[in-house]
Write an enzyme that holds these catalytic residues in place. Structure first.
Site, PDB file in Angstrom:
ATOM      1  N   PRO A   9       0.788  -1.221   0.000  1.00 27.66           N
ATOM      2  CA  PRO A   9       0.000   0.000   0.000  1.00 27.66           C
ATOM      3  C   PRO A   9       0.827   1.281   0.000  1.00 27.66           C
ATOM      4  O   PRO A   9       1.832   1.393   0.692  1.00 27.66           O
ATOM      5  CB  PRO A   9      -0.831  -0.097   1.286  1.00 27.66           C
ATOM      6  CG  PRO A   9      -0.167  -1.139   2.113  1.00 27.66           C
ATOM      7  CD  PRO A   9       0.500  -2.078   1.164  1.00 27.66           C
ATOM      8  N   ASN A  10       0.339   2.210  -0.820  1.00 26.45           N
ATOM      9  CA  ASN A  10       0.863   3.577  -0.932  1.00 26.45           C
ATOM     10  C   ASN A  10       2.173   3.694  -1.700  1.00 26.45           C
ATOM     11  O   ASN A  10       2.615   4.808  -1.983  1.00 26.45           O
ATOM     12  CB  ASN A  10       1.016   4.241   0.461  1.00 26.45           C
ATOM     13  CG  ASN A  10      -0.314   4.363   1.159  1.00 26.45           C
ATOM     14  OD1 ASN A  10      -1.256   4.899   0.586  1.00 26.45           O
ATOM     15  ND2 ASN A  10      -0.431   3.824   2.355  1.00 26.45           N
ATOM     16  N   ARG A  17       5.187  12.629  -2.016  1.00 28.49           N
ATOM     17  CA  ARG A  17       5.487  13.278  -0.728  1.00 28.49           C
ATOM     18  C   ARG A  17       6.648  12.543  -0.060  1.00 28.49           C
ATOM     19  O   ARG A  17       7.038  11.465  -0.485  1.00 28.49           O
ATOM     20  CB  ARG A  17       4.259  13.255   0.185  1.00 28.49           C
ATOM     21  CG  ARG A  17       3.185  14.272  -0.235  1.00 28.49           C
ATOM     22  CD  ARG A  17       2.096  14.381   0.813  1.00 28.49           C
ATOM     23  NE  ARG A  17       2.636  14.709   2.118  1.00 28.49           N
ATOM     24  CZ  ARG A  17       2.489  13.942   3.206  1.00 28.49           C
ATOM     25  NH1 ARG A  17       1.830  12.814   3.142  1.00 28.49           N
ATOM     26  NH2 ARG A  17       3.009  14.308   4.348  1.00 28.49           N
ATOM     27  N   TYR A  22      11.689   8.562   1.193  1.00 25.80           N
ATOM     28  CA  TYR A  22      11.539   7.563   0.117  1.00 25.80           C
ATOM     29  C   TYR A  22      12.181   7.974  -1.210  1.00 25.80           C
ATOM     30  O   TYR A  22      12.112   7.231  -2.179  1.00 25.80           O
ATOM     31  CB  TYR A  22      10.048   7.268  -0.106  1.00 25.80           C
ATOM     32  CG  TYR A  22       9.368   6.727   1.139  1.00 25.80           C
ATOM     33  CD1 TYR A  22       9.768   5.522   1.701  1.00 25.80           C
ATOM     34  CD2 TYR A  22       8.343   7.432   1.763  1.00 25.80           C
ATOM     35  CE1 TYR A  22       9.169   5.035   2.847  1.00 25.80           C
ATOM     36  CE2 TYR A  22       7.735   6.952   2.904  1.00 25.80           C
ATOM     37  CZ  TYR A  22       8.152   5.759   3.449  1.00 25.80           C
ATOM     38  OH  TYR A  22       7.554   5.273   4.574  1.00 25.80           O
ATOM     39  N   ASN A  73       7.969  -5.731  -1.154  1.00 22.17           N
ATOM     40  CA  ASN A  73       7.958  -4.625  -0.203  1.00 22.17           C
ATOM     41  C   ASN A  73       6.507  -4.530   0.280  1.00 22.17           C
ATOM     42  O   ASN A  73       5.665  -3.940  -0.405  1.00 22.17           O
ATOM     43  CB  ASN A  73       8.403  -3.310  -0.853  1.00 22.17           C
ATOM     44  CG  ASN A  73       8.447  -2.176   0.158  1.00 22.17           C
ATOM     45  OD1 ASN A  73       7.902  -2.293   1.259  1.00 22.17           O
ATOM     46  ND2 ASN A  73       9.079  -1.076  -0.213  1.00 22.17           N
ATOM     47  N   ALA A  76       3.243  -0.879   4.669  1.00 19.37           N
ATOM     48  CA  ALA A  76       2.717  -0.864   6.052  1.00 19.37           C
ATOM     49  C   ALA A  76       2.320  -2.259   6.533  1.00 19.37           C
ATOM     50  O   ALA A  76       2.364  -2.537   7.747  1.00 19.37           O
ATOM     51  CB  ALA A  76       1.527   0.088   6.142  1.00 19.37           C
ATOM     52  N   GLU A  97      12.639  -9.717   1.200  1.00 19.67           N
ATOM     53  CA  GLU A  97      11.878  -8.544   1.650  1.00 19.67           C
ATOM     54  C   GLU A  97      12.723  -7.294   1.416  1.00 19.67           C
ATOM     55  O   GLU A  97      13.919  -7.290   1.734  1.00 19.67           O
ATOM     56  CB  GLU A  97      11.594  -8.723   3.149  1.00 19.67           C
ATOM     57  CG  GLU A  97      10.934  -7.554   3.833  1.00 19.67           C
ATOM     58  CD  GLU A  97      10.876  -7.761   5.359  1.00 19.67           C
ATOM     59  OE1 GLU A  97      11.537  -8.690   5.889  1.00 19.67           O
ATOM     60  OE2 GLU A  97      10.179  -6.968   6.016  1.00 19.67           O
ATOM     61  N   HIS A  99      12.817  -2.910   1.785  1.00 21.13           N
ATOM     62  CA  HIS A  99      12.256  -1.623   2.216  1.00 21.13           C
ATOM     63  C   HIS A  99      13.144  -0.516   1.707  1.00 21.13           C
ATOM     64  O   HIS A  99      14.374  -0.607   1.816  1.00 21.13           O
ATOM     65  CB  HIS A  99      12.162  -1.553   3.747  1.00 21.13           C
ATOM     66  CG  HIS A  99      11.261  -2.607   4.284  1.00 21.13           C
ATOM     67  ND1 HIS A  99       9.904  -2.517   4.192  1.00 21.13           N
ATOM     68  CD2 HIS A  99      11.535  -3.813   4.837  1.00 21.13           C
ATOM     69  CE1 HIS A  99       9.369  -3.626   4.693  1.00 21.13           C
ATOM     70  NE2 HIS A  99      10.340  -4.423   5.088  1.00 21.13           N
ATOM     71  N   ARG A 106      13.647   4.154  12.336  1.00 20.45           N
ATOM     72  CA  ARG A 106      12.484   5.049  12.313  1.00 20.45           C
ATOM     73  C   ARG A 106      11.641   4.818  13.584  1.00 20.45           C
ATOM     74  O   ARG A 106      12.189   4.518  14.630  1.00 20.45           O
ATOM     75  CB  ARG A 106      11.699   4.816  11.015  1.00 20.45           C
ATOM     76  CG  ARG A 106      12.542   5.130   9.757  1.00 20.45           C
ATOM     77  CD  ARG A 106      11.756   4.941   8.493  1.00 20.45           C
ATOM     78  NE  ARG A 106      10.599   5.836   8.448  1.00 20.45           N
ATOM     79  CZ  ARG A 106       9.613   5.723   7.556  1.00 20.45           C
ATOM     80  NH1 ARG A 106       9.663   4.751   6.641  1.00 20.45           N
ATOM     81  NH2 ARG A 106       8.602   6.559   7.570  1.00 20.45           N
TER      82      ARG A 106
HETATM   83  O1  CA2 Z   1      10.638   1.792   3.526  1.00 22.53           O
HETATM   84  C1  CA2 Z   1       9.761   1.152   2.946  1.00 22.53           C
HETATM   85  O2  CA2 Z   1       9.894   0.714   1.805  1.00 22.53           O
HETATM   86  C2  CA2 Z   1       8.422   0.926   3.644  1.00 22.53           C
HETATM   87  O3  CA2 Z   1       7.994  -0.404   3.351  1.00 22.53           O
HETATM   88  C3  CA2 Z   1       7.456   1.933   3.031  1.00 22.53           C
HETATM   89  C4  CA2 Z   1       6.092   1.995   3.680  1.00 22.53           C
HETATM   90  C5  CA2 Z   1       6.198   2.049   5.209  1.00 22.53           C
HETATM   91  O4  CA2 Z   1       4.919   1.909   5.794  1.00 22.53           O
HETATM   92  C6  CA2 Z   1       7.118   0.972   5.758  1.00 22.53           C
HETATM   93  O5  CA2 Z   1       7.218   1.108   7.176  1.00 22.53           O
HETATM   94  C7  CA2 Z   1       8.498   1.059   5.158  1.00 22.53           C
HETATM   95  C8  CA2 Z   1       5.315   3.201   3.141  1.00 22.53           C
HETATM   96  C9  CA2 Z   1       5.010   3.094   1.657  1.00 22.53           C
HETATM   97  C10 CA2 Z   1       4.896   4.375   0.898  1.00 22.53           C
HETATM   98  O6  CA2 Z   1       4.468   5.502   1.652  1.00 22.53           O
HETATM   99  C11 CA2 Z   1       4.472   6.748   1.089  1.00 22.53           C
HETATM  100  C12 CA2 Z   1       4.341   7.801   1.952  1.00 22.53           C
HETATM  101  C13 CA2 Z   1       4.344   9.098   1.465  1.00 22.53           C
HETATM  102  C14 CA2 Z   1       4.491   9.331   0.118  1.00 22.53           C
HETATM  103  C15 CA2 Z   1       4.612   8.276  -0.764  1.00 22.53           C
HETATM  104  C16 CA2 Z   1       4.609   6.981  -0.264  1.00 22.53           C
END
Ligand code: CA2
Length: 144
Positions: A9-10, A17, A22, A73, A76, A97, A99, A106
């Site tokens: 997700p996301n 952002r 990221y 990946n 969340a 896996e 990230h 974090r």
């Molecule tokens: O560091 C990573 O790749 C994570 O898997 C990314 C996730 C986070 O919940 C994990 O703890 C670590 C978040 C995915 C993307 O989130 C965004 C947030 C803001 C803008 C764009 C993507």
């Protein structure tokens, strides 16, 4: 050899952002990067992204008998999903896996990963190049 690259997700919002965490590259860049890494590793690849836990479980189950390696990946869901952990265990497909950020430096809740219990290796904090490391490592491992 065929790999499935799963993004949770996301991650489709990459580049929009939080570039400090990221990076600046967007999701289209990530997909192109992953496809190039698979070409370089000499493996076929399919990519899958979903914001839905059940859809990720379904895709992992569909991979059974068709896919040789998974790079995931789980975003969340890393920190919450016993369902994705169980799906990976149920198919038994070698998994790495990844990230983008360093989840260990974090918030406290990001330090625990359910998925790592089913992964042969976890790569975190290497940015998008971490996907390439995962693909090359898994291809080497499966050719041993
Ligand atoms: O560091 C990573 O790749 C994570 O898997 C990314 C996730 C986070 O919940 C994990 O703890 C670590 C978040 C995915 C993307 O989130 C965004 C947030 C803001 C803008 C764009 C993507």
């Amino acid at each position: 050899m065929k790999f499935l690259i799963i993004n949770g997700p996301n991650l489709n919002m990459l580049g929009i952002r939080e570039p400090g965490i990221y990076g600046k590259q967007d999701f289209a860049y990530l997909l192109d990067y992953v496809k190039q890494a698979c070409d370089d590793a000499g493996v076929e690849c399919e990519t899958f992204q979903s914001n839905h836990e059940g859809a990720i479980v379904d895709r992992i189950q569909e991979a059974y008998g068709k896919i040789d390696g998974i790079v995931i990946n789980p975003a969340a869901y890393t920190h919450t999903s016993v369902a994705i952990l169980d799906a990976l265990k149920s198919v038994g497909i070698p998994t790495v896996e990844v990230h983008i950020s360093d989840i260990n430096s974090r918030e406290e809740f990001r330090k625990h990963s359910y998925v790592s219990l089913a992964a042969k290796k976890t790569i975190a904090g290497h940015g998008i190049p971490g996907y390439r490391e995962a693909i090359l490592w898994l291809a080497d491992e499966l050719r041993k």
